[in-house]
Design an enzyme around this catalytic site. Structure first.
Site, PDB file in Angstrom:
ATOM      1  N   PHE A   1       1.876 -10.066  -2.642  1.00 23.19           N
ATOM      2  CA  PHE A   1       2.324  -8.680  -2.715  1.00 23.19           C
ATOM      3  C   PHE A   1       3.648  -8.482  -1.978  1.00 23.19           C
ATOM      4  CE2 PHE A   1       0.132  -5.417  -4.876  1.00 23.19           C
ATOM      5  CZ  PHE A   1       0.615  -4.211  -4.422  1.00 23.19           C
TER       6      PHE A   1
ATOM      7  N   ALA B   1      -4.777  -8.512  -2.898  1.00 20.41           N
ATOM      8  CA  ALA B   1      -5.872  -8.955  -2.022  1.00 20.41           C
ATOM      9  C   ALA B   1      -7.244  -8.663  -2.617  1.00 20.41           C
ATOM     10  CB  ALA B   1      -5.744  -8.274  -0.663  1.00 20.41           C
TER      11      ALA B   1
ATOM     12  N   ILE C   1      -0.484  -3.562   3.610  1.00 21.84           N
ATOM     13  CA  ILE C   1       0.221  -2.642   4.500  1.00 21.84           C
ATOM     14  C   ILE C   1      -0.163  -1.209   4.149  1.00 21.84           C
ATOM     15  CG2 ILE C   1       2.471  -1.790   5.268  1.00 21.84           C
ATOM     16  CD1 ILE C   1       3.647  -4.531   4.660  1.00 21.84           C
TER      17      ILE C   1
ATOM     18  N   GLU D   1       0.195   5.711   1.805  1.00 20.76           N
ATOM     19  CA  GLU D   1      -0.069   7.143   2.040  1.00 20.76           C
ATOM     20  C   GLU D   1      -1.513   7.537   1.759  1.00 20.76           C
ATOM     21  OE1 GLU D   1       4.425   8.532   0.553  1.00 20.76           O
ATOM     22  OE2 GLU D   1       2.620   9.054  -0.598  1.00 20.76           O
ATOM     23  N   THR D   2      -2.246   6.672   1.044  1.00 23.51           N
ATOM     24  CA  THR D   2      -3.573   7.087   0.565  1.00 23.51           C
ATOM     25  C   THR D   2      -4.689   6.219   1.142  1.00 23.51           C
ATOM     26  OG1 THR D   2      -3.622   5.590  -1.343  1.00 23.51           O
ATOM     27  CG2 THR D   2      -2.469   7.712  -1.623  1.00 23.51           C
TER      28      THR D   2
ATOM     29  N   HIS E   1      -6.255   4.104  -0.297  1.00 20.35           N
ATOM     30  CA  HIS E   1      -6.330   2.793  -0.951  1.00 20.35           C
ATOM     31  C   HIS E   1      -6.248   1.638   0.048  1.00 20.35           C
ATOM     32  CE1 HIS E   1      -5.037  -0.119  -4.294  1.00 20.35           C
ATOM     33  NE2 HIS E   1      -6.302   0.199  -4.473  1.00 20.35           N
TER      34      HIS E   1
HETATM   35  N1  LIG Z   1      -1.351  -2.232  -1.703  1.00 23.58           N
HETATM   36  C1  LIG Z   1      -1.647  -3.578  -1.664  1.00 23.58           C
HETATM   37  C2  LIG Z   1      -2.391  -4.184  -2.670  1.00 23.58           C
HETATM   38  N2  LIG Z   1      -2.856  -3.444  -3.716  1.00 23.58           N
HETATM   39  C3  LIG Z   1      -3.285  -4.044  -4.965  1.00 23.58           C
HETATM   40  C4  LIG Z   1      -4.747  -4.459  -4.950  1.00 23.58           C
HETATM   41  O1  LIG Z   1      -4.958  -5.590  -4.120  1.00 23.58           O
HETATM   42  C5  LIG Z   1      -5.207  -4.837  -6.369  1.00 23.58           C
HETATM   43  O2  LIG Z   1      -4.405  -5.903  -6.834  1.00 23.58           O
HETATM   44  C6  LIG Z   1      -5.066  -3.668  -7.321  1.00 23.58           C
HETATM   45  O3  LIG Z   1      -5.784  -2.560  -6.797  1.00 23.58           O
HETATM   46  C7  LIG Z   1      -5.584  -4.012  -8.720  1.00 23.58           C
HETATM   47  O4  LIG Z   1      -6.931  -4.403  -8.660  1.00 23.58           O
HETATM   48  N3  LIG Z   1      -2.663  -5.508  -2.602  1.00 23.58           N
HETATM   49  C8  LIG Z   1      -2.201  -6.285  -1.560  1.00 23.58           C
HETATM   50  O5  LIG Z   1      -2.462  -7.503  -1.510  1.00 23.58           O
HETATM   51  N4  LIG Z   1      -1.460  -5.692  -0.570  1.00 23.58           N
HETATM   52  C9  LIG Z   1      -1.171  -4.361  -0.577  1.00 23.58           C
HETATM   53  O6  LIG Z   1      -0.491  -3.858   0.355  1.00 23.58           O
HETATM   54  C1  LIG Z   2      -2.647  -0.904   0.711  1.00 24.52           C
HETATM   55  C2  LIG Z   2      -2.200  -0.142  -0.470  1.00 24.52           C
HETATM   56  O1  LIG Z   2      -2.842  -0.099  -1.496  1.00 24.52           O
HETATM   57  C3  LIG Z   2      -0.974   0.676  -0.293  1.00 24.52           C
HETATM   58  O2  LIG Z   2       0.121  -0.179  -0.163  1.00 24.52           O
HETATM   59  C4  LIG Z   2      -0.762   1.589  -1.481  1.00 24.52           C
HETATM   60  O3  LIG Z   2       0.131   2.583  -1.043  1.00 24.52           O
HETATM   61  P1  LIG Z   2      -0.268   4.135  -1.275  1.00 24.52           P
HETATM   62  O4  LIG Z   2      -1.549   4.378  -0.462  1.00 24.52           O
HETATM   63  O5  LIG Z   2       0.908   4.931  -0.723  1.00 24.52           O
HETATM   64  O6  LIG Z   2      -0.475   4.327  -2.754  1.00 24.52           O
END
Ligand SMILES: Nc1c(NC[C@H](O)[C@H](O)[C@H](O)CO)[nH]c(=O)[nH]c1=O
Ligand SMILES: CC(=O)[C@@H](O)COP(=O)(O)O
Length: 139
Positions: A11, A42, A68, A71-72, A74
């Site tokens: 990523f 991940a 990392i 904002e959400t 996620h």
């Molecule tokens: N935001 C980050 C992600 N997001 C993507 C997810 O891991 C996944 O690939 C997606 O939701 C589709 O299933 N992944 C990271 O490795 N690092 C991040 O900061």
């Molecule tokens: C860890 C994440 O999924 C993050 O980087 C996504 O960013 P956001 O929460 O601003 O959509």
């Protein structure tokens, strides 16, 4: 000599390269072989480990990634569920080291990815080696 599969979520390219360098160096220093595969993020790492283990081709696994906070919510999902998935596989006897960084910002990631600083990639590789040795001893 054992064969390890490094499963990396690329990523953040530069940070991933640092983690990979540390993990590969640790595995080589311990006399083990390694291959590397890449997944989108991940969240996909645990499934990739499970699929790879079904092949019977590898003795252990090193998970590498950088998550990392954005904002959400996620962040909590990606960080927590990737860790939970790896823990579940580990509890099933699969030798895994978790080198997925879950950090607040890139500065924190840099210190932890750098082999010359906290070397979390090398740390994860050493954990995978230790768990494989433990499984072998207890088998
Ligand atoms: N935001 C980050 C992600 N997001 C993507 C997810 O891991 C996944 O690939 C997606 O939701 C589709 O299933 N992944 C990271 O490795 N690092 C991040 O900061
Ligand atoms: C860890 C994440 O999924 C993050 O980087 C996504 O960013 P956001 O929460 O601003 O959509």
């Amino acid at each position: 000599m054992a064969k390890f599969l490094i499963v990396e979520a690329r990523f953040y390219g530069g940070l991933n390269d640092m983690l990979l360098s540390g993990a590969r160096a640790a595995l080589k220093a311990a006399g083990h072989e390694s291959e590397t595969i890449t997944v989108p993020g991940a969240l996909e790492i645990p499934a990739a480990v499970a699929l790879a283990d079904q092949s019977g081709m590898y003795d252990g696994y090193v998970a590498l990634g950088v998550v990392i906070r954005g904002e959400t919510y996620h962040f909590e999902i990606v960080a927590g569920e990737s860790a939970r998935g790896l823990m579940a596989l580990s509890m099933d006897g699969i030798a895994i080291g978790n080198g997925i960084l879950t950090v607040e910002d890139e500065a924190q990631a840099l210190v932890r990815a750098d082999p010359a600083q906290k070397d979390k990639g090398g740390e994860a590789a050493k954990a995978a080696i230790a768990m494989l040795e433990l499984r072998t001893r207890l088998a």
